[in-house]
Design a protein around this motif. Structure first.
Motif, mmCIF file in Angstrom:
data_model
loop_
_atom_site.group_PDB
_atom_site.id
_atom_site.type_symbol
_atom_site.label_atom_id
_atom_site.label_comp_id
_atom_site.label_asym_id
_atom_site.label_seq_id
_atom_site.Cartn_x
_atom_site.Cartn_y
_atom_site.Cartn_z
ATOM 1 N N ASP A 89 2.328 1.675 -3.447
ATOM 2 C CA ASP A 89 1.286 2.125 -4.372
ATOM 3 C C ASP A 89 1.011 3.615 -4.170
ATOM 4 O O ASP A 89 0.873 4.363 -5.146
ATOM 5 C CB ASP A 89 0.012 1.315 -4.151
ATOM 6 C CG ASP A 89 -1.100 1.717 -5.096
ATOM 7 O OD1 ASP A 89 -1.043 1.339 -6.288
ATOM 8 O OD2 ASP A 89 -2.037 2.435 -4.665
ATOM 9 N N GLN A 103 0.826 -1.209 0.000
ATOM 10 C CA GLN A 103 0.000 0.000 0.000
ATOM 11 C C GLN A 103 0.859 1.256 0.000
ATOM 12 O O GLN A 103 0.557 2.235 -0.701
ATOM 13 C CB GLN A 103 -0.924 -0.011 1.224
ATOM 14 C CG GLN A 103 -2.044 -1.034 1.156
ATOM 15 C CD GLN A 103 -2.797 -1.137 2.469
ATOM 16 O OE1 GLN A 103 -2.202 -1.062 3.556
ATOM 17 N NE2 GLN A 103 -4.106 -1.313 2.378
ATOM 18 N N ARG A 150 3.841 5.633 -5.716
ATOM 19 C CA ARG A 150 3.733 5.733 -7.173
ATOM 20 C C ARG A 150 2.685 6.759 -7.586
ATOM 21 O O ARG A 150 2.846 7.452 -8.594
ATOM 22 C CB ARG A 150 3.378 4.366 -7.756
ATOM 23 C CG ARG A 150 4.469 3.312 -7.624
ATOM 24 C CD ARG A 150 4.121 2.079 -8.454
ATOM 25 N NE ARG A 150 4.987 0.948 -8.199
ATOM 26 C CZ ARG A 150 6.196 0.774 -8.746
ATOM 27 N NH1 ARG A 150 6.680 1.694 -9.562
ATOM 28 N NH2 ARG A 150 6.918 -0.313 -8.468
ATOM 29 N N ARG A 151 1.624 6.878 -6.810
ATOM 30 C CA ARG A 151 0.529 7.793 -7.162
ATOM 31 C C ARG A 151 0.799 9.232 -6.735
ATOM 32 O O ARG A 151 0.305 10.166 -7.371
ATOM 33 C CB ARG A 151 -0.785 7.323 -6.512
ATOM 34 C CG ARG A 151 -1.284 5.988 -7.023
ATOM 35 C CD ARG A 151 -2.571 5.555 -6.306
ATOM 36 N NE ARG A 151 -2.961 4.215 -6.718
ATOM 37 C CZ ARG A 151 -3.643 3.941 -7.826
ATOM 38 N NH1 ARG A 151 -4.011 4.938 -8.619
ATOM 39 N NH2 ARG A 151 -3.950 2.703 -8.140
#
Length: 548
Positions: free
Chosen positions: A468, A465, A471-472
């Motif tokens: 992720d 998480q 990356r966002r």
């Protein structure tokens, strides 16, 4: 200064008046023995938002002062196209950056010295001292008579910034009052390049005073389109100014100082680069040099946003009365939040066991703007609630990108492919950084002033998480470098230790593009150091028989 052929002739032609170019122009013109021309595609960069330190929030998207580049969509960051601001005008990125002054770790330059003789820490440390006019506590490692004022603003920190530094110590990291002195690691307050409450750019410190000399000429709005060659030697450049094309000759050398994006672009436009790529663009190959545009490095950062129990700078700068108060304080005394950078606190720490060098840079800001519309950076219109940002960037990312030509048109931006988070090490560091930030936020001094972690929030917990989210939500720290790297081997580098382009006479590159590896911290100080070193070798070569 006109030659017999009717063309303008100068001893040195410098392309770009940024952090390195300003330094080189000033140093080369000091003796009065050399004629120097500086060609800068941008303008004079005298706007009030450039001079007021926190005004860099206004210049962040302003194309009058900023090339406002956008990198290609990148799979490592969810196919986002990262915005890359780059300075456009006298001073280059030193006129629009966050002003943080970081020399880097001695180990950074040990890496450089392995591939380029004369660039180890003992070689460059005296050069940093030559640059500095340090206003803080005296230390033999700090320069006090250089052109560039570096200001100690530790006495003017927001109370939340002091809580951060205390919390970081509670989390096990030593306080470091001067990371540019004998010790690099630890936590503390950032030093900034301001003078009497106003930005101190490379142009202000070096170039503008030198422009009074009769042997230095600076042309703005002069966009260089190509380096000219005769018999394998660089002899001048072509440039467009006010809609007209011009040529100028360099009797000694052409020095490219366009930065990590524009210097490789100009080399390729001039026929120096990967032969297959140049042929694809329809450009005649003057000299094949495969590494031009390769080795693109950058620091990638991310912030955790925390709501606070106590007022942050949000409460000072969001209300109209707060803006007026800050403006009045700045106008009368050149102090207050308008005289500061965005990041007050920070540091360099180690999260993974290794050689002892820091592997993570920390950032603390008592200001947040999570609701900012896309395409804005409204530092004077922050969030309506009390909040602070605690962020980090890995010091030594291993992902490498590429700068290439998008088209053969010199007025089109280059193609930029960052390849962020393309290695397992970089992904692991983003997760480790988030966990470290949370560890500091949970230390007593910050926990006492925190309501909750708003972003990414407590639901974001597992390694998957956190990666992720990285990356966002990650963003560049604006430290692009390495695309014309120094080295001994032409198959693995672009310039030699004296910054001469391999295989081409009369042409050097001197800016952040020549970094063999990325420094552990901010890149403006190393770029200016490269400018000083470049001037040294140019003057040495002129003294001992002329150009390369």
């Amino acid at each position: 200064m006109f030659g017999a052929n009717g063309l303008q002739d100068f001893d040195y032609v410098i392309v770009g008046a940024g952090s390195a170019g300003s330094v080189i122009a000033a140093r080369l013109s000091e003796s009065g023995q050399h004629s120097v021309l500086v060609l800068e595609a941008g303008g004079a960069a005298r706007h009030p938002w450039i001079r007021i330190p926190i005004g860099y929030g206004k210049t962040f998207y302003d194309t009058r002062f900023n090339w406002a580049y956008t990198a290609d969509p990148d799979p490592g960051i969810m196919d986002r196209a990262m915005y890359w601001p780059r300075g456009k005008g006298l001073g280059g990125s030193s006129a629009i950056n966050a002003m943080v002054w970081v020399r880097g770790a001695p180990s950074d330059y040990a890496e450089w010295g392995q591939v380029a003789l004369g660039w180890d820490w003992p070689d460059v440390e005296p050069v940093f001292r030559r640059i500095e006019r340090w206003t803080g506590a005296a230390h033999p490692a700090r320069g006090v008579s250089g052109p560039l004022t570096v200001t100690d603003v530790s006495e003017h920190m927001h109370p939340l910034s002091r809580a951060y530094v205390q919390a970081a110590q509670e989390a096990g990291f030593a306080f470091n009052p001067d990371y540019n002195a004998e010790r690099f690691d630890g936590v503390g307050y950032y030093q900034i390049t301001t003078r009497n409450g106003m930005r101190a750019s490379a142009a202000g410190a070096y170039l503008r005073p030198a422009m009074r000399r009769g042997n230095l000429r600076v042309e703005t709005g002069a966009h260089v389109t190509r380096v000219l060659f005769e018999g394998g030697r660089a002899t001048g450049v072509t440039y467009r100014q006010n809609g007209q094309m011009h040529q100028v000759r360099a009797r000694s050398e052409v020095v490219l100082c366009g930065g990590a994006l524009n210097s490789p672009q100009l080399l390729m436009l001039s026929g120096i680069g990967d032969g297959a790529h140049l042929q694809e663009m329809g450009i005649d190959v003057v000299h094949p040099l495969a590494q031009v545009g390769r080795n693109l490095s950058d620091h990638l950062g991310i912030d955790h946003l925390y709501t606070a129990t106590r007022p942050s700078l949000n409460q000072e700068l969001r209300p109209v009365w707060g803006k007026l108060k800050a403006a009045l304080r700045y106008g009368l005394f050149r102090t207050g939040p308008l005289s500061m950078s965005l990041n007050h606190g920070g540091g360099f720490v180690q999260v993974h066991e290794g050689d002892g060098a820091p592997d993570l840079q920390l950032y603390f800001s008592p200001l947040s703007y999570s609701k900012a519309p896309s395409g804005t950076r409204p530092l004077m219109s922050p969030d309506p609630f009390p909040a602070f940002r605690l962020g980090f960037s890995p010091c030594k990312p291993t992902s490498r990108g590429v700068v290439s030509l998008r088209t053969p048109d010199p007025f089109d931006p280059p193609r930029m492919q960052p390849n962020y988070l393309s290695t397992e090490d970089d992904c692991a560091m983003m997760v480790a950084g988030s966990r470290l930030v949370r560890r500091i936020a949970e230390a007593p001094s910050l926990r006492a002033v925190t309501v909750a972690e708003k972003e990414p929030g407590s639901a974001c917990e597992s390694d998957a998480q956190l990666l992720d989210h990285a990356r966002r939500a990650c963003g560049t720290v604006f430290h692009q470098c390495g695309t014309c790297a120094m080295g001994r081997d032409p198959a693995r580098s672009v310039v030699d230790a004296r910054l001469r382009v391999h295989g081409v006479a009369g042409l050097r590159v001197a800016d952040a593009s020549v970094f063999p590896t990325i420094p552990s911290g901010n890149t403006n100080a190393p770029a200016m150091m490269v400018g000083e070193k470049a001037a040294d070798v140019l003057l040495e070569d002129a003294k001992h028989g002329g150009a390369s």
